[in-house]
Each structure stands twice: as C-alpha cells, then as structure tokens.
Design an enzyme around this catalytic site. Structure first.
Site, mmCIF file in Angstrom:
data_model
loop_
_atom_site.group_PDB
_atom_site.id
_atom_site.type_symbol
_atom_site.label_atom_id
_atom_site.label_comp_id
_atom_site.label_asym_id
_atom_site.label_seq_id
_atom_site.Cartn_x
_atom_site.Cartn_y
_atom_site.Cartn_z
ATOM 1 N N GLY A 317 0.828 -1.200 0.000
ATOM 2 C CA GLY A 317 0.000 0.000 0.000
ATOM 3 C C GLY A 317 0.861 1.248 0.000
ATOM 4 N N SER A 318 0.325 2.317 0.580
ATOM 5 C CA SER A 318 1.005 3.617 0.494
ATOM 6 C C SER A 318 2.340 3.655 1.218
ATOM 7 C CB SER A 318 0.104 4.701 1.061
ATOM 8 O OG SER A 318 -1.071 4.774 0.287
ATOM 9 N N VAL A 319 2.624 2.651 2.048
ATOM 10 C CA VAL A 319 3.940 2.629 2.696
ATOM 11 C C VAL A 319 5.024 2.615 1.613
ATOM 12 C CG1 VAL A 319 5.469 1.312 4.193
ATOM 13 C CG2 VAL A 319 3.036 1.458 4.725
ATOM 14 N N PHE A 320 4.676 2.021 0.456
ATOM 15 C CA PHE A 320 5.658 1.924 -0.615
ATOM 16 C C PHE A 320 6.019 3.291 -1.186
ATOM 17 C CE2 PHE A 320 6.839 0.793 -5.084
ATOM 18 C CZ PHE A 320 8.014 0.129 -4.758
ATOM 19 N N LYS A 321 5.175 4.299 -0.887
ATOM 20 C CA LYS A 321 5.495 5.643 -1.371
ATOM 21 C C LYS A 321 6.857 6.115 -0.858
ATOM 22 C CE LYS A 321 0.671 6.906 -2.033
ATOM 23 N NZ LYS A 321 -0.523 7.441 -1.353
#
Lengths: 606, 367
Positions: A317-321
């Site tokens: 999810g957005s942690v990969f940002k």
C-alpha cells in the site's frame, strides 16, 4: 612355467603368504571356539533367561530466555506410562486390564503396543502426564501387568502460556519421515524435536545429548542391575533479543484482530517483538496435540498456526510511497519543491485512476504528498521513475527476498516488474506503473520486511539481517555462540535524500494534515507512514470500510520509528481487513512505542 | 595345449566352493528376511545372478586384454567416485550410492577391482627383480591415495582402509626392499596420531568401543556386546535355521548386512561357522596358488590383489562380529546383503578363474 617360479620368486616367501592366511583363520576359529563352546553357556543364559537392554534417557531441552534473562521456555517433569511390548505376555488381556486404570479404550492401547516395524524392546509411550490418581491406580496393579513402566521425563513448557507462540514454535514427537532423514544424528522413535519456529531453527543446540543405561533385566522385564550408565547432557540455552513486556503488549494490542506486529531495534536489526494474531497455545503440541484440536486449528479460516510476521503476504500500500519518493529523489526525477496537482481524478489512457481523497489534494510538493499520502502525486512520480527503477529500489529496500531471519518458512514476497511480465510473454502497461507507485497490484511483502525497511530508514540506511538470538550458552554457563548484527546492504540514498525523507515521515505523524496523526505521542517525536493494502479491486468509488463485508475490507498498515531524532525502535503493524492504516494500525504502533519508551525509561532508572 | 571352449578352462573345484558360499549366504539371508519382514534374499538372488553374468563375462575374455584397458577401468572408477560425491544419494549420513532410476550402486565396491587391475598393469610394466624401492612405489601409492581419499570423504573409512591393505598386499607380493619396508612401517606408525585426529567422532567412538566395549553403551559398544552374545549363544550346534532369537529380536540392527555372520553363528553354531570359514580359507588359498602359478606378472598381481580383497573382507568382518576388531563397516562377501558388494566379489572370483585357467595358454609377451 609360472612367472613367479620362473623369475626366481622364493618358495619361502610364497609360504609366508600361505601361513599368514592360515594363521588368521586359525585365530578366528579359536575365537569362535572360545565364544561358542567354552563361554557358550554363559552367552546362552544372557541371551535367553536374562537380557541386556539399552534404556535411553532423554536430556533436558535447552531453555529459551528473553533479552533480560527471563525464562520463556523450560522443562517440567512429567510421569509418563510406557509399555515394553516384549514383556507383555497376552496383549489383549493386558490392554483390557490397563484400560480402566487410564480411562482409555482398550483398542487404543492394543494399537499402540502392536505397532509393526519397531523393536519389541523399545518402550512405547501409552500416556503422558499421568495424574496422581492414575499413578496410584497403576502402582497398585503394576505387579499384575508386567511390562508397564512409569518414567519421569522432561517435557517442554512455556512459562507465559501462549506468549510469542509463533516465534518460539512447537516441539513434538518425531515422525517416521523426520526419523528417516535424521537417524544419523542420533534420533530414535519416540524422541521429541522442534517442529516450528525457534524450536526447529535451533534444534541442534537445544536438543542436548541422550544418555542411557545398559541394564540386565529378568524375564519379567524388571531391571536387575545397571551395567553401565551415561548421563544425558542438557541442551544449550538460547538467549533472545525479544523483550517479554513488549511482546506481551504487542499481543494485547492484536487481541481480537488478525494481523501482525514486528518491532526491531533499528541499530542492530534485533527483533524486540514479533506477534501474530490469531494465535494458539504451543504447550498443547508438546504432549502430542489431540487430533480434533489440530484439525480445528488447521482448518480455521484465520490460520492461527501461521506466523504472519514472516509468512503473511500483503500489498505494501502507500507505505511503498517511501521507496518511490526515495527513488525519485535519488535519481533526480523530481525537484522536492516542485508542485504537482491533484484533482481527485487521474485519466491515463482509457482509464481513470482516483486519489483516496475524492475531492483531491490540490497542489502538492513531495513532502506534503507523503504527509497526506496523495495518490495522484505518486501516480505522476511513478510514471517519471518508471517501473524498472521502482522494482530495483524495492529490492534495494529488501523486498522480494527473504530477510534471512533464522526461522523456518520465511516468505520472500514478490516485487512485480516489466522483466517478470516479459518472462510470461506479457506487456507492462502504464496503468500497472501507477498502481505499483501506490503499492498495490501483485506486489507482496511481509510485515518483517516492512519493519526492516523502516528500520533502515531510521538508522541512516543500513539494512540488517533481523536478529532473534543473542547467544547460546552451554550447561556450564559457557558461551557457545554469540550473534552480532549483520548488515546485509545499504539503501542507495545520499544523506540529503534520507534527511528529506525523514522530515516527511515525521510530518506524517506530527503535521496536522498527516495521515498518521493517530500515532502522535505528546513529548515524543514519532515518524511513520500509513498504508492501506487493497483487498478488492479498485472500483468506481472508494468505499468506506464500514460499507464493505469484513473479508473485502482493506488491510491497514503502519510503519514507524521513534524517537525520530535518535530512533530506538522501528515498528511495522498490519491489521487484516482493518480498513485505513491511519485509523486501524497507527494507534497500535503508538501504544507499542509508548510501552517501549516506558520499558527503556525503567531501564535507565535502575 | 589345445583350446577347447570355455568349459574346459573352468576350475570346477573353485567354482564349487564359490557356489557353496553363495548358497549358504542366501540361506542365512533368508532367515534374516524372516526376522525383519523384508525379503532381502529375493533381491540378493537377483544380485547373485547379475554377478554371475558379469563374472562370466569377465572370465570369458582373456585377462591379458585387460592390460590395455587397465588405466581406462581405473579412471572410470575414479570418475564414478567423484560423481558419487557430487550427486550421490545420502543414506544414514554417508554418500556412497549413485542412483539411476531403480538402479542404485556403490562405486567404491567396483573401484576395488579397478585399483587391482591398475596396480597390476603398473607392476607388470616395471619389473624390479631386486625389489621395489620407495621411489618406485610413489606412483602406485598415489594410485591408492586418490580413490582412498575420495572414499574416505563419503565417508566410508572401512573401504578406504581396505584399499590401502590391498596395496600393501600387492607390494609385499611383488617384492619390496627390506629397508624400504621398514621405513614404510615406521611412517605408518608415526602417522597414526594424525589419522586419529582426522577421524569423525562416531569413528573414534567405534574404535574406543572396541578397546573397551563398555565405554560406549549407547552405540557401537552395544552392537559388539550383542553381536558376541548372538554368536556365543549359538553354542556348538546352533539353534537351527530360523531359530536365532537374539538377532531376530532386533538387538542388532544390521544383521542382514555387516552383522550377517552373527546370525549365522547363532543359528548354525560353531560347526556351521567353521564350515563357512574353511570354505573361505580354501577359496583364498586357491587364489594365492593362482597368483603363484600365474603365467605372467600381470595375472599374478591381479590374482593376489583380488585374493587380498576377499581375505581382508572376510578377516575384518568376522573379526568385528567376534569382537576382535573395531566396528568397521566392511561387509562379508556373499553373506551380507548388498548389490554392488556381491556383484564385485563374484566378478573378482571371475578374474581369479580367468588367470587360473589361462596359465598354460600361449607364451606371455613380456615378463
């Protein structure tokens, strides 16, 4: 004419050969005569009326300690009932006589003592953990039932019932298959060995060495005398990096949920807590788990036996940002002050991609885009960085391969890439690039990988192999092995890039628009990132978690470290079907960090 | 002398001894099969047939043709020993077998024959009427060291030791200078401590268990005691076929392989054991005679090498079963269950028959 005689070979030397052979055979014959004729009677007596048997004595299994020396796994004595099938004259009446004493069906006893393919002298365990009543009933009837033997054996016990069950693992009786692979290591039927978790990974150290007695027994199987005895040697103790209090807190936080929490010491990669929920009681395995109980655990749709921290696979999810932003900065694909617009919608080719915030974020720079987790900013960033670079940075941050933690069954996860699609003869589409940029799609990571990633950001860029053990100590108290932090790689980021990244992560929790506000702790600076791993495919409109059935709700992620200026803990939390990371996972991380800071505070005082 | 077919060449006396040993070994394995519930004797029968076929093949080709092939056969054996270390099947902690489909074989067993033929060619080509010096022996020593080291890595120390003993036997037969012999023995004695330090733990325990059977009651010491009890309890006449209670009750885990003689001792007593020993003795004396009567040195060295192989197997195995030697994993030919060992030994006897029967034919090209 023979060559030997022809060439002057001496008949005397030839004779030496003949005599050497004859003398050797003479010696063998003499020995035979001695054994069979002169001492034959004695050996016949040993063979028939009395018997020499080998009684193996199980060693104490090595104990497992937490980082402060508190015992997590120990041994307890158990009265076990054994039968030596050879000494049982009439198996059926024996089973009939024994059954009422134990409250077992006679068929079960009969089945155990009539197993084929094992030595009739090898004791068969009929029942473990005899109660006092059973014990006294057996003592009274023992003379009528020759072949029975009660032994005190050490059994694995976990002092904090169920605590760190997945990490510690289970011990169980050796199976036939395991036996055939391990016989050379000295295992026998009926031995116990580590099956999962640390018990399996450190089996060679924990198991100890069996002892034994050579005994002469009479016709009824009673020991007449001990000919020789070798004491068993206890296994080696294992000291962990785990903190008992933090682990307990992590498990409390996950109570009633499905998910995992991993806490690492960012300066070494040491595992401070590793919780997976739902859980089970490993003590049930130590005595041979009842079949129906095992079935229930195994068929539970929530898989309580799986250690989600190392085997649970979720989209980041957005942690990969964090990784996409790092790649864009390091590769110079974005000016950190450059503003990109988010209007809530992002048309690409025939499709329209959405931001999680329907009305859009407006103009965003990199820092704000991370703080507010703007999807549309990152769609654009993803397209600039490209899927190849995103994939290679993902790998540099430790995704897509095992972390190397010394636990069995760790999963590597999966990083999608154009190369992977090309191998399957498929094209990579830009639509996949934007999905990848916000950590969705076929991308899979484990909670441990996430914790290690954020720990590497926290410690200035070193990716450690997660460490679970500090040392192994032998029974005399001597250190046998000690484990040091093992750097596996460095994040390919300059200090400047890293500093920008950390500023943004601090903003996620501390900025009032941050998605991770729920992790805020007054007086402590916490840095982190939220994430939401989609379970159902993106629809026209993002539904609220409460509008969806449980199994379609998104998984909530939160990764964090604290204190931001000098981190002593890095955490990854995943709550399955918890919905938004900011609301479902961040509060758990907050509570865990608070617990850790208070544990540290106590340590400082003393 | 006129050549009138293979049949006329056969030494019927030796063949009778061989068949008698095979039959007794098979009967003994039958009893072991009954005890373990696994029909080993059926497969052993198959191995004997395979051995018979290859034995006949080896016998029917004049042994002098082997001289040209000697190093090729030796090299083939070495190659297989390397292969087994790379892709061999591990059983009980030792990598000794190569598996190809249903076929599983043990290269080290065939290497024994390869080594004998290789040594025979070497000594045949380099006659030293006044005896061999240490320098002469350097090359054949390396020829043994290679396979012995590979076999020891498997690990199979028994067979590695056997290769050295075969070499030693061949060297004594060919003649070694007295001074060289003394130096060799001195070197051997002084290298013993080094060898000890190279041994694996279980191997050391076996040797210690022999020196004091009670020192390792859990492992090999226990086997030795049980083996002695089994043999001893057989008495003069034995307990009869299928009457071996001691072995049948699985005190001895390997009574179908390395401890087969213990079962024989229990069931057939001193009388049965003595008959088997005398048959082996006759076979070995006949093998020695073959060596001394061989037409050329090539045949002579082959004969003495094969005879040494059989002799060492018999002496070491029975010595172990009777508690006179440490537990060394050498099988008893024709009695222990095992495909490669059986086939290799029947082929070995085929070689002996070959050398024996052609001692009157044609003049050798070289001496």
């Amino acid at each position: 004419m023979a060559w030997y005689a022809n060439k002057g070979g001496s008949p005397a030397r030839a004779k030496v050969f003949y005599w050497m052979v004859v003398a050797t055979f003479g010696l063998l014959l003499l020995r035979l005569w001695h054994l069979q004729v002169i001492e034959g009677e004695e050996f016949r007596r040993l063979c028939e009326s009395n018997r020499i048997r080998l009684v193996k004595v199980a060693p104490l299994r090595g104990r497992i300690f937490d980082r402060k020396g508190r015992i997590l796994a120990d041994n307890r004595p158990s009265f076990d009932l054994f039968v030596i099938p050879e000494d049982v004259k009439d198996k059926e009446s024996f089973a009939e006589g024994l059954a009422p004493l134990l409250g077992m069906p006679p068929e079960e006893i009969l089945g155990k003592i009539s197993q084929r393919g094992r030595s009739p002298f090898q004791p068969v365990r009929i029942k473990g953990d005899l109660t006092w009543e059973e014990l006294s009933r057996i003592k009274i009837r023992q003379m009528e039932l020759p072949g029975l033997k009660v032994s005190v054996v050490p059994v694995r016990t976990y002092l904090y019932r169920g605590l760190a069950a997945h990490l510690l693992g289970t011990v169980g009786e050796i199976t036939r298959e395991e036996l055939s692979r391990r016989r050379a290591k000295g295992y026998d039927i009926g031995d116990y060995l580590g099956k999962t978790g640390l018990e399996a990974a450190w089996e060679d150290y924990l198991r100890g060495l069996k002892g034994g007695r050579q005994v002469e027994v009479d016709a009824l199987g009673r020991e007449l005398r001990v000919l020789r005895e070798v004491e068993p040697i206890p296994g080696w103790d294992l000291h962990l990096t785990l903190d008992l209090d933090l682990q307990r807190k992590a498990e409390e936080l996950l109570k009633g949920k499905a998910g995992a929490i991993v806490a690492l010491d960012p300066s070494s990669g040491a595992v401070l807590a590793m919780a997976s929920a739902p859980s089970y009681d490993p003590a049930a395995f130590a005595r041979g788990i009842p079949l129906e109980m095992w079935k229930k655990l195994n068929e539970d749709p929530l898989h309580p036996l799986t250690n989600r921290a190392i085997r649970g696979l979720y989209a980041p999810g957005s942690v990969f940002k964090i990784v996409v932003a790092a790649a864009a900065l390091a590769e110079g694909r974005v000016d950190p002050d450059e503003r990109l617009h988010c209007g809530g919608l992002f048309p690409l080719g025939q499709k329209v991609f959405r931001c999680w915030k329907e009305e859009g974020h407006g103009w965003m720079d990199l820092k704000q885009a991370i703080i507010q987790s703007c999807d549309i900013y990152f769609y654009q960033l993803g397209l600039r960085v490209g899927p190849e670079l995103m994939a290679s940075y993902a790998e540099a941050f430790g995704f897509g391969r095992c972390t190397g933690i010394e636990l069995p069954g760790e999963k590597a996860g999966f990083v999608p890439s154009p190369a992977w699609k090309a191998k399957r003869g498929e094209r990579w589409y830009d639509g996949e690039t934007v999905v990848m940029a916000i950590g969705q799609g076929p991308f899979l990571v484990t909670p441990l990988q996430m914790a290690r990633m954020i720990a590497a950001v926290a410690n200035g860029g070193v990716l450690y192999q997660p460490l679970v053990a500090t040392e192994v100590i032998d029974p005399e108290g001597k250190g046998v092995r000690s484990y040091r932090p093992r750097p596996m790689g460095r994040l390919p980021l300059s200090p400047r890039v890293l500093r920008r990244l950390k500023e943004a992560l601090l903003g996620v929790v501390e900025d009032e628009k941050g998605t991770g506000r729920a992790a805020h702790i007054p007086g402590v600076s916490v840095a982190g990132k939220t994430g939401t791993a989609q379970v159902a495919k993106m629809g026209q409109r993002r539904l609220k978690p409460s509008e969806l059935p449980y199994e379609l709700r998104d998984h909530a992620w939160f990764v964090a470290y604290a204190p931001a200026e000098a981190p002593t803990i890095a955490v990854a939390v995943v709550v399955e079907h918890g919905g938004h990371g900011g609301s479902a996972a961040a509060p758990l991380a907050r509570e865990l960090i608070k617990e850790w800071l208070s544990i540290e505070g106590e340590a400082d005082e003393t | 002398m006129r050549r009138n077919g293979l049949l006329a060449l056969v030494d019927w006396k030796a063949l009778t001894i061989l068949v008698a040993l095979m039959v007794m070994g098979l009967v003994n394995l039958w009893s072991a099969s009954e005890g373990m519930g696994v029909p080993f004797y059926q497969r052993q029968l198959l191995w004997l047939a395979v051995g018979g076929f290859f034995g006949l093949l080896v016998f029917s080709i004049d042994y002098r043709h082997y001289e040209g092939l000697a190093y090729l056969l030796y090299g083939l054996g070495m190659g297989l020993l390397v292969v087994v270390l790379l892709i061999g099947v591990e059983v009980g902690g030792a990598k000794r077998w190569i598996e190809m489909g249903w076929l599983r074989f043990q290269p080290s067993e065939y290497m024994k024959l390869g080594l004998v033929i290789g040594l025979a060619r070497y000594f045949y080509r380099r006659p030293r009427p006044r005896g061999y010096s240490l320098r002469d022996l350097a090359v054949p020593f390396l020829m043994v060291l290679g396979p012995a080291a590979l076999v020891a890595l498997e690990p199979d120390l028994g067979t590695a030791l056997l290769l050295f003993l075969i070499f030693f036997g061949v060297v004594l037969f060919c003649g070694i200078r007295r001074r060289s012999l003394l130096i060799l023995l001195a070197a051997l004695a002084s290298s013993a401590p080094l060898g000890w330090s190279l041994l694996k733990d279980y191997q050391r325990r076996r040797i210690l268990a022999f020196l004091d059977p009670y020192s390792d009651p859990l492992g090999s010491g226990y086997h030795l005691i049980q083996s002695k009890i089994a043999v001893g309890s057989g008495g003069l006449w034995g307990k009869g076929f299928l009457g071996g209670t001691q072995c049948k009750l699985q005190f001895l885990p390997q009574y179908h392989t390395d401890f087969a003689f213990a079962l024989l001792g229990e069931e057939w007593g001193f009388v049965g054991c003595a008959i088997v020993l005398i048959l082996f003795l006759l076979l070995i004396l006949w093998g020695l005679e073959t060596a001394f009567k061989a037409k050329d040195r090539f045949g002579a060295v082959i004969a003495v090498g094969v005879t040494a192989m059989i002799f060492i197997h018999v002496a070491v195995n029975i010595g172990m079963v009777l508690g006179m030697l440490p537990v060394v994993g050498l099988p008893l030919p024709f009695f222990s269950y095992g495909g490669s060992c059986t086939v290799a030994h029947v082929m070995g006897v085929g070689l002996l028959l070959n050398v024996r029967s052609r001692r009157h034919l044609l003049a050798p090209r070289r001496t």
